[in-house]
Structure formats: C-alpha cells, structure tokens
Design a protein around this motif. Structure first.
Motif, PDB file in Angstrom:
ATOM      1  N   CYS A 104      46.399  38.223  43.061  1.00  0.00           N
ATOM      2  CA  CYS A 104      45.710  38.309  44.354  1.00  0.00           C
ATOM      3  C   CYS A 104      46.294  37.343  45.388  1.00  0.00           C
ATOM      4  O   CYS A 104      46.688  37.748  46.483  1.00  0.00           O
ATOM      5  N   CYS A 132      40.296  40.506  43.122  1.00  0.00           N
ATOM      6  CA  CYS A 132      40.652  41.355  41.992  1.00  0.00           C
ATOM      7  C   CYS A 132      41.845  42.206  42.401  1.00  0.00           C
ATOM      8  O   CYS A 132      42.179  42.301  43.595  1.00  0.00           O
ATOM      9  N   GLY A 134      43.638  45.869  42.195  1.00  0.00           N
ATOM     10  CA  GLY A 134      43.400  47.279  41.924  1.00  0.00           C
ATOM     11  C   GLY A 134      44.685  48.065  41.814  1.00  0.00           C
ATOM     12  O   GLY A 134      45.199  48.566  42.831  1.00  0.00           O
ATOM     13  N   ILE A 167      39.523  46.603  35.760  1.00  0.00           N
ATOM     14  CA  ILE A 167      39.849  45.629  36.786  1.00  0.00           C
ATOM     15  C   ILE A 167      39.128  44.312  36.508  1.00  0.00           C
ATOM     16  O   ILE A 167      37.903  44.211  36.662  1.00  0.00           O
ATOM     17  N   GLY A 170      36.346  42.454  38.883  1.00  0.00           N
ATOM     18  CA  GLY A 170      35.935  43.461  39.850  1.00  0.00           C
ATOM     19  C   GLY A 170      34.576  43.210  40.484  1.00  0.00           C
ATOM     20  O   GLY A 170      34.440  43.247  41.713  1.00  0.00           O
ATOM     21  N   ALA A 173      34.406  39.945  42.663  1.00  0.00           N
ATOM     22  CA  ALA A 173      35.373  39.780  43.740  1.00  0.00           C
ATOM     23  C   ALA A 173      34.771  39.948  45.129  1.00  0.00           C
ATOM     24  O   ALA A 173      33.931  40.816  45.366  1.00  0.00           O
ATOM     25  N   ALA A 176      39.521  42.868  47.193  1.00  0.00           N
ATOM     26  CA  ALA A 176      40.359  43.559  46.208  1.00  0.00           C
ATOM     27  C   ALA A 176      41.721  43.823  46.831  1.00  0.00           C
ATOM     28  O   ALA A 176      41.804  44.282  47.976  1.00  0.00           O
ATOM     29  N   ALA A 200      31.943  48.731  43.078  1.00  0.00           N
ATOM     30  CA  ALA A 200      32.458  48.250  41.791  1.00  0.00           C
ATOM     31  C   ALA A 200      31.373  48.455  40.747  1.00  0.00           C
ATOM     32  O   ALA A 200      30.198  48.173  40.991  1.00  0.00           O
ATOM     33  N   LEU A 217      36.607  50.409  39.988  1.00  0.00           N
ATOM     34  CA  LEU A 217      36.480  50.379  41.439  1.00  0.00           C
ATOM     35  C   LEU A 217      36.544  51.802  41.979  1.00  0.00           C
ATOM     36  O   LEU A 217      37.358  52.612  41.505  1.00  0.00           O
TER      37      LEU A 217
END
Length: 387
Positions: A104, A132, A134, A167, A170, A173, A176, A200, A217
C-alpha cells in the motif's frame, strides 16, 4: 564458545549496528507485547488492532521509505529483520505490516503523485490510515492478467466495477489500492472507505491466519476522481512490482516462525521424559532438531544475501522467487516436524507449532504459490515459459 541454536552461522555478526538495534527492538516488542496475547487472538479469530499504534511508534510501517514522508528510512535488511521478528510472533501480524508497507505505501511512493505521497504516507506511517491491496480475484489467483475488475473513464472520474478476494486488512482498511483493467491497460486507484458502492466483507471460518483480517472487496459503480489514480505506472508491472517488495519481506518472515517452532521443540524435548530419558537424548530427535537448524541457517543466509542485493539495487525478482519458495517450504516443514515432536500436546494452541504450521499454509500460498515460484525458476533456467 557456545553457538546460538537459532544462529549457527553467526548471521548477527554480519549485521550493522543499526540492523542489530532494529532486530533487538522488534524482538523485544514481540516478546513483551505479542507473545502473551497472540495465542488467544488466534483462538478467537481476532486481529490485535490495539498493537497498531505501538507498531507505528516503532517505525515499522513503511520502514524502508524516506524520512521526508514520516517513515524510518531503514535499509532492506532492517525491513527483513522486522518481518522475521514479527512472524516469530505470528504470521498475521507480519502480514499486516507487509500489506501496509509493501503493498500500500510502496505503490503510493513508487507510482503515485507527489500530492498523493504527501496526503497519505505520513498518516499511514503513523498508523492513522490503514491500507489494503486489491489485486487477487475469485477466479484469478495466480493469474493476475486474467483480471475482470474494470475501470472506465467518465468525465473527470473513474467508475470501477468488479470484486477482489483474499484481501488482508480489507475490513480494517481506510483505503484500498485497487488494480483494474482500463482501456489503457491495468492501472491502480486509491479507493477510500465509505465511497458509495465500495463494500468489504470479512471472510470467516478460516483455519489459517486467524489473527488476521481477510476480506472480499466489492465495487459496484464506485466513482473515484482522477486525483486518486496512481499516475506513474500502467500494466502488470505495477502490481507485480509491489508483490516483489512484499515477497522480499516474506522470505524473512518464515525464518521467525521456524525459529519459534525450533525453540519450542528444543525446550519440550529436553523436559519430556519417555522410557527413562529426555526425548532430546534420543538419536532420532537430535537428527530432526539438527536438520531444522540446518534449514534455518540456509534460509538465513539466503535472505541476508537477498537483502544485500536489494540494498545494492541489483536484486532480481527471480531471486526473490527462489528465496520465498525455499524459506516458506523450510518453515512449513519445520512447523510440522515440531508439532510431531510435541506429540499430543502439539495439537493445542497453548503451543506455537500448530499455529505456525496452520499460518504457513497461507504464507506458502499467497504472494505466489510454491508452484508459481518453482516455474519462475524453471523459466529462468530453461528460457521456456511453462505457465
């Protein structure tokens, strides 16, 4: 002079003073704050979110990124040692730090605009904003090019539709980092929590990484502004570059899990008396313990050299694949061996071996399965793509 059973080749002597200080600091945090609670967290299926401010205060989030963005500016070996000591506690905690740092914060730093770096990185380093990543999709797994999530341009915005699976972080977070197909190839977007159409859903019934949050997600006409697109990368090299950063840390993490298991097996085998003598006094037990130490030593040497290559700017993704393959296989085999040495006691989470063995089932799978990394090396050796 007695050798450390967990460092037979004196890897510590090859570390700089700063690297040793980092390892000692994180080891102390793991011993004092993680180990007393992590077994219960695993039993409850709970991520110890209360530790995040302490993790941030130690400079462990985005630790390799520049200080100008509120990060610690540490080298790659120091980041590896952070991963090793955290995973000695639990893979779930190391996964949290890996995702925040490598999947991230790194893409925002490497692929984002200066405005995005200033907006997000200091708060992420402070643990005020959790991220997170994705990429993986329900049907995709090891084939990210088969991505179905799509983003289309609509005026000054982008509209995202699709879903992501498995994830980490998720449901924790605040943002994302989402990768989606566009008319110009795969691109990355910063999608903020609460954006209409973005949801999520936490994945339950896990038998692995139970002290970690894993989610699906969903994106239903999620509208994000152009300012949230990562402008400096297009194509698979974007997410794959992030995965190389994360996989590097994962080569170190399983060493910590294996050391925790070996430590438990050593102590237990010395205390457990069968047929009039400690289990550790038998040849079969000593051979098994010695083999664990051998595997750990080889993994330590592999990751240290990989870290030196990374710090020199010469590390290749194929080398990361070899180290992840070797070190994850090493750790899962050692965890299972230690579970067996503990006998019936080994199946309870009052001991660490079964927890690490279960966690390693995920670690050996995510960020590229063992088979994927074997095929990466096969391709390097033969020049033939067998995917």
């Amino acid at each position: 002079m007695a050798l450390s059973p967990y460092d037979l080749f004196d890897i510590r002597s090859q570390l700089s003073e700063e690297e040793r200080a980092v390892q000692e600091t994180v080891a102390r945090f793991t011993n004092e704050r993680v180990l007393p609670i992590i077994g219960e967290c695993f039993d409850q299926g709970r991520f110890p979110k209360e530790l995040v401010p302490e993790i941030a205060s130690l400079g462990l989030l985005g630790s390799s990124l520049p200080e100008e963005y509120g990060c610690a500016g540490l080298n790659a070996v120091s980041y590896g040692l952070i991963c090793q000591e955290l995973e000695r506690g639990d893979s779930g905690l190391r996964s949290f730090v890996s995702v925040q740092s490598s999947l991230c914060m790194y893409p925002i730093y490497a692929y984002g605009s200066e405005e995005q770096r200033r907006q997000w990185l200091p708060r992420m380093a402070a643990g005020e904003v959790i991220g997170c990543f994705g990429l993986t999709e329900p049907h995709g797994g090891s084939d990210p090019a088969n991505m179905k999530t799509h983003a289309r341009k609509d005026g000054g915005d982008w509209v995202i539709n699709g879903s992501k699976m498995w994830i980490t972080n998720g449901n924790l977070a605040d943002i994302a980092i989402v990768w989606a197909q566009t008319d110009e190839g795969i691109q990355g977007f910063i999608v903020e929590k609460g954006t209409p159409g973005f949801t999520a859903q936490e994945i339950k019934h896990k038998m692995s990484l139970r002290a970690s949050v894993t989610s699906a997600l969903y994106f239903d006409n999620v509208r994000v502004p152009e300012a949230n697109r990562l402008p400096n990368v297009k194509g698979l090299k974007g997410p794959l570059g992030c995965l190389t950063q994360a996989r590097y840390g994962i080569t170190w993490g399983p060493i910590g899990a294996a050391i925790a298991c070996l430590d438990e097996a050593l102590n237990y085998s010395k205390e457990r008396v069968l047929f009039g003598r400690p289990v550790a006094a038998t040849q079969s037990a000593q051979i098994r313990l010695a083999d664990m130490a051998r595997r750990i030593t080889l993994a330590q040497l592999l990751s240290l050299q990989l870290g030196r290559l990374k710090d020199a700017g010469t590390m290749q993704p194929q080398q990361v694949s070899l180290a992840k393959w070797n070190n994850c296989r090493m750790a899962i085999d050692i965890a299972r061996e230690c579970r067996d040495l503990l006998g019936g006691a080994g199946i309870t989470t009052e001991h660490v071996a079964i927890r690490h063995a279960l966690n390693m089932e995920s670690v050996i799978t995510y960020e590229g399965t063992e088979t994927v990394h074997q095929l990466v090396i096969g391709r390097e050796l033969t020049g033939i793509n067998a995917f």
